[in-house]
Design a protein around this motif. Sequence first.
Motif, mmCIF file in Angstrom:
data_model
loop_
_atom_site.group_PDB
_atom_site.id
_atom_site.type_symbol
_atom_site.label_atom_id
_atom_site.label_comp_id
_atom_site.label_asym_id
_atom_site.label_seq_id
_atom_site.Cartn_x
_atom_site.Cartn_y
_atom_site.Cartn_z
ATOM 1 N N TYR A 122 0.893 -1.161 0.000
ATOM 2 C CA TYR A 122 0.000 0.000 0.000
ATOM 3 C C TYR A 122 0.929 1.208 0.000
ATOM 4 C CZ TYR A 122 -4.120 -2.754 1.241
ATOM 5 O OH TYR A 122 -5.164 -3.623 1.234
ATOM 6 N N VAL A 147 3.321 1.459 2.849
ATOM 7 C CA VAL A 147 3.251 0.345 3.785
ATOM 8 C C VAL A 147 3.426 -0.974 3.029
ATOM 9 C CG1 VAL A 147 1.902 -0.788 5.572
ATOM 10 C CG2 VAL A 147 1.556 1.628 5.129
ATOM 11 N N TYR A 179 -23.122 8.959 33.155
ATOM 12 C CA TYR A 179 -23.523 8.961 31.747
ATOM 13 C C TYR A 179 -24.914 8.377 31.581
ATOM 14 C CZ TYR A 179 -23.293 7.999 26.714
ATOM 15 O OH TYR A 179 -23.544 7.957 25.369
ATOM 16 N N ARG A 217 -15.681 4.047 19.235
ATOM 17 C CA ARG A 217 -16.945 4.769 19.224
ATOM 18 C C ARG A 217 -17.059 5.720 20.414
ATOM 19 N NH1 ARG A 217 -22.224 3.962 20.217
ATOM 20 N NH2 ARG A 217 -21.829 2.155 21.517
ATOM 21 N N GLU A 218 -16.507 5.317 21.565
ATOM 22 C CA GLU A 218 -16.740 6.094 22.776
ATOM 23 C C GLU A 218 -15.479 6.715 23.362
ATOM 24 O OE1 GLU A 218 -20.332 3.320 24.513
ATOM 25 O OE2 GLU A 218 -18.315 2.933 25.235
ATOM 26 N N GLY A 219 -14.335 6.116 23.045
ATOM 27 C CA GLY A 219 -13.143 6.484 23.792
ATOM 28 C C GLY A 219 -12.262 7.536 23.162
ATOM 29 N N PHE A 249 -11.297 10.240 19.544
ATOM 30 C CA PHE A 249 -11.717 10.940 18.338
ATOM 31 C C PHE A 249 -10.755 10.506 17.236
ATOM 32 C CE2 PHE A 249 -13.109 13.224 21.984
ATOM 33 C CZ PHE A 249 -14.365 13.699 21.663
ATOM 34 N N TYR A 275 -8.981 12.866 14.632
ATOM 35 C CA TYR A 275 -8.205 13.997 15.125
ATOM 36 C C TYR A 275 -6.823 13.559 15.583
ATOM 37 C CZ TYR A 275 -12.664 16.494 15.247
ATOM 38 O OH TYR A 275 -13.858 17.082 14.918
ATOM 39 N N ARG A 277 -6.446 7.583 14.213
ATOM 40 C CA ARG A 277 -6.821 6.394 13.444
ATOM 41 C C ARG A 277 -5.609 5.714 12.800
ATOM 42 N NH1 ARG A 277 -6.331 8.269 8.257
ATOM 43 N NH2 ARG A 277 -6.965 10.444 8.083
ATOM 44 N N LYS A 294 8.365 16.591 9.415
ATOM 45 C CA LYS A 294 7.171 16.593 8.564
ATOM 46 C C LYS A 294 7.584 16.954 7.140
ATOM 47 C CE LYS A 294 2.932 17.767 9.841
ATOM 48 N NZ LYS A 294 1.889 18.685 10.269
ATOM 49 N N GLY A 354 -16.688 15.440 15.634
ATOM 50 C CA GLY A 354 -15.800 14.292 15.444
ATOM 51 C C GLY A 354 -16.403 13.017 15.988
ATOM 52 N N ASN A 355 -17.026 13.078 17.155
ATOM 53 C CA ASN A 355 -17.578 11.883 17.784
ATOM 54 C C ASN A 355 -18.394 12.312 19.012
ATOM 55 O OD1 ASN A 355 -18.082 9.468 19.091
ATOM 56 N ND2 ASN A 355 -16.032 8.640 18.760
ATOM 57 N N GLU A 389 -20.575 10.839 20.821
ATOM 58 C CA GLU A 389 -20.626 9.853 21.895
ATOM 59 C C GLU A 389 -19.381 9.970 22.790
ATOM 60 O OE1 GLU A 389 -23.075 7.257 21.360
ATOM 61 O OE2 GLU A 389 -22.689 6.226 23.253
ATOM 62 N N ALA A 390 -18.224 10.004 22.124
ATOM 63 C CA ALA A 390 -16.966 10.122 22.876
ATOM 64 C C ALA A 390 -16.914 11.456 23.600
ATOM 65 C CB ALA A 390 -15.777 9.964 21.939
ATOM 66 N N GLY A 428 -16.769 18.214 12.118
ATOM 67 C CA GLY A 428 -15.496 18.018 12.770
ATOM 68 C C GLY A 428 -14.289 18.662 12.130
ATOM 69 N N GLU A 429 -14.488 19.374 11.020
ATOM 70 C CA GLU A 429 -13.309 19.936 10.366
ATOM 71 C C GLU A 429 -13.574 21.349 9.861
ATOM 72 O OE1 GLU A 429 -11.449 17.499 7.339
ATOM 73 O OE2 GLU A 429 -12.674 15.868 8.108
ATOM 74 N N ARG A 454 -8.673 9.511 2.550
ATOM 75 C CA ARG A 454 -8.318 9.131 3.909
ATOM 76 C C ARG A 454 -8.552 7.658 4.142
ATOM 77 N NH1 ARG A 454 -10.876 12.540 8.232
ATOM 78 N NH2 ARG A 454 -12.286 13.526 6.793
ATOM 79 N N VAL A 510 -8.252 5.320 1.963
ATOM 80 C CA VAL A 510 -7.156 4.574 1.349
ATOM 81 C C VAL A 510 -6.009 4.491 2.342
ATOM 82 C CG1 VAL A 510 -5.397 4.620 -0.438
ATOM 83 C CG2 VAL A 510 -7.768 5.103 -1.014
ATOM 84 N N VAL A 511 -5.716 5.622 2.971
ATOM 85 C CA VAL A 511 -4.649 5.646 3.966
ATOM 86 C C VAL A 511 -4.991 4.680 5.090
ATOM 87 C CG1 VAL A 511 -3.376 7.067 5.593
ATOM 88 C CG2 VAL A 511 -4.102 8.026 3.414
ATOM 89 N N ARG A 512 -6.284 4.692 5.474
ATOM 90 C CA ARG A 512 -6.699 3.835 6.576
ATOM 91 C C ARG A 512 -6.471 2.366 6.242
ATOM 92 N NH1 ARG A 512 -12.477 5.061 8.605
ATOM 93 N NH2 ARG A 512 -11.567 7.092 8.298
ATOM 94 N N LYS A 513 -6.832 1.981 5.008
ATOM 95 C CA LYS A 513 -6.628 0.592 4.598
ATOM 96 C C LYS A 513 -5.155 0.240 4.673
ATOM 97 C CE LYS A 513 -10.527 -0.201 1.562
ATOM 98 N NZ LYS A 513 -10.945 0.119 0.201
ATOM 99 N N ALA A 514 -4.344 1.181 4.268
ATOM 100 C CA ALA A 514 -2.909 0.920 4.231
ATOM 101 C C ALA A 514 -2.348 0.674 5.636
ATOM 102 C CB ALA A 514 -2.190 2.086 3.578
ATOM 103 N N ASP A 515 -3.066 1.157 6.618
ATOM 104 C CA ASP A 515 -2.575 0.978 7.989
ATOM 105 C C ASP A 515 -2.728 -0.461 8.464
ATOM 106 O OD1 ASP A 515 -2.134 3.655 8.119
ATOM 107 O OD2 ASP A 515 -4.158 4.072 8.845
ATOM 108 N N LYS A 516 -3.646 -1.155 7.830
ATOM 109 C CA LYS A 516 -3.975 -2.491 8.347
ATOM 110 C C LYS A 516 -2.835 -3.463 8.122
ATOM 111 C CE LYS A 516 -8.432 -2.391 9.630
ATOM 112 N NZ LYS A 516 -9.588 -3.143 9.958
#
Lengths: 496, 321
Positions: free
Chosen positions: A14, A17, A301, A338-340, A342, A345, A393, B2, B193-194, B196-197, B260-261, B313, B315-321
């Motif tokens: 990838y 990677v 909560y 989901r909860e812990g 973001f 970010y 992420r 960077k 962003g989330n 729930e969190a 979120g952005e 993004r 695609v990048v995420r898949k690459a992390d796996k």
Amino acid sequence: MGVILKLDHITKLYPGVRALNDVSFSIEEGEVHAIMGENGAGKSTMIKSIGGAISPTSGTITIGDKTFSSLTPATSAENGIGVIYQEFNLVPSLSVAENVCLGNKLGHKFFKSKSQMNEETTKILKSLGLDIDPETMVSALSTGQQQMVEIAKSMIKNVKVLIMDEPTASLSKGETENLLEMVETLKQKGITILYISHRLEEVFRISDRITILRDGTYIGTRYTKDTTRKDLIKMMVGRDIGDEYPKRDTKPSDEVVLEVRNLCGQGDENVSFQLHRGEVLGVAGLVGAGRSEMAKMIFGYLKKDSGEIYIHGKKTDVKSTKEAIQNGIGLVPEDRKREGIFLEYPIEWNIPIMSIHKLCNGIFLDNKRIKDTVDHYIDSLSIATPNPQQLVRNLSGGNQQKVAVAKTLGTNADILIMDEPTRGIDVGAKQEIYNLINSLVAQGKSILMISSEMEEIMGMSDRIMVFYEGEVTGFVDAKDFDQNRIMSLASGIQEA
Amino acid sequence: MKQFNFGDFFRKYMAWIILAFIIIVFSFTPNFFSAGNIINILAQNAYAVICSLGVAFLMMSGDIDLSVGYIMSLCAVTAGILNVQLQLPAVVTVILVLALGVLLSMLNNFLSRLLKLNRFMTTVATMSIYQGASYIVSKSVSIRGFSESFKAIGQARIGSIPLPIIIMFVLLIICSILLSKTYFGQYVYALGGNAEAANLAGINVSKMRYIISALAGALIALSAIILTARLGSAHSTTGPGTEFTAITGILLGGVSVRGGEGKMTSVFAGVLIISILTNGMQLAGLDTYYQFVAKGIIMLVAIGIDVFNLNRRQVVRKADK
């Protein structure tokens, strides 16, 4: 017997990677072959290559006597490969029979025959020893039953090799048991099984051989009967990690920091316990026993119906998560993504978010103090990242969990509730979390640790509180830990 | 270390790059580059920018509101009733109309929470209610005869700069600081962003949604006031369509539909893109209906860019796996 599936020098690149690096090994017909490895070892990429979801960059896959340089999902299925991914491919609004027969035209070319579908499905379900009505809506089934439907679905396609990706990850203890028995049934029927998991216990119970991957590279294949847990962990992690559960020198004090009396929520829970300074109180029980709900009630909560909570001996009515934090309670939630945290970010954004109001001058953010806080936690929890700007992420599960913990620690909570703190993270990272728990306890913090992994909870706790259907069925002290006793308390068989 | 990444650079400054490109293209049309035309474009669109600031807060926190145009419409005709028919002073009119905007926006939020629906669906319904209410209040006629002090909000100049431009820049700076330099801003991103969190991180999500709604409502009402004052008349058609400009501009400004952005300055650039394109099309003598088609295409492009960014993004995420 012979080789049914063979990977030859499979590499998958990838951008930036190397997900799989020159991986070669073969699967014997009729065996249960486990694939193990930490997160990021390349297990998922390998399954997707075999299932045809992605094409390898180089190398070949041989199924039976046919060799392919890349597969599509259709050719893979035609050649007898079935894959059950972690996310099921079921249509919740259709019946079991409709799902099982989806994509397989029975009888007439245009009109579907409901009776024929039901008949065919019943036959398959029966052969698997399953008692599910083919007309039930899939959405009405439990996760474990849905998985059985997935298995039935692959049976109708005459699979020869069934690949299961972390099949027990979201199952309860009882459902896991059923699944393991199902693997045995399938093996009896001559089906070859590729079983991906990082649960050592299961792998040792059902597999004939185990292949280990690490960082996209093939490490080795062992006969299950000739290997030990320690060997496997060493192969997965790449080094000797010593004890799975590090020892603690500190003992809990007698001081009670948190006391819960007759806590009741929407269900019929009724929970009372005391947590001492410097103690790890394990919370055992089956999935759905109400442990997470209890945690969220203490954390403000979820609303509690009745019951009293005493923090440092003072009766406190926690009405919101904000008040819980102000009272020194911190929660590291169960569902990390989901909860812990973001996910979208950066690390430097995530770590200070729970304490950001304290890192301000008036209404303005104090960027220097925020940066210091972030650096402090990246350093002290050894979060592996090239820089604090990295999006969460992009981190491994273990490092994500550390960010979630850092976020909570930033509030200076002295009572920490950790809900499944090591779920879905790999062996090496687990141990770092255990070490962290030990050092927090040594600092005089108290921890309520909810976990569904029996060995973990017995390895880490000073005391264990066992839940069954929303009620505490017993407390067990460290010296009396016994898996059978805890299990029988957790299934409501035995009163304490 | 960077490394410079062109993709990231483009993503960050996309709105400004597109804006620069459009300005270069239109600089070939006569009259475009005169100081008068530039000030004219800004003054004409200050209301849209102000409205977009409010909508941007909503979108960044993961909400979207379709009733914005009719909140403006209802605010505009209410201003007419208060200032013209009831002869209330301009200051009182402004305060009451701001309060109305806050109320309507908070009502959207209240209903969404009550029905446990997302704001998008709720506002499809309230949009129709606010539209009806606006026509009932105005009796479908144009209200004229605003007091001079009310009209001054949209028409006065300080030096040679029209007041709306000054109000716009002041609010842009305030909103920008609010978003990037305070913990309120961090919380807005947290919700987007989330949610729930965010709740489990000790943020009072429900209270935050009301505060953000109130803030957005005030900005939307102010936008309607400036527009009405500038036109010197109020009609139920004053306002509708602004939600379109705002959402397109905000998307071009790099705010995601998933929240979120984004940055307020980029939102400003995004709205200017639409404004300049509209102005350019008018100068080029393009028929209004073609302009609608063109605007729709721009919105699709804006959504396309958002989706493209998401895919990139992943695609990048898949690459992390």
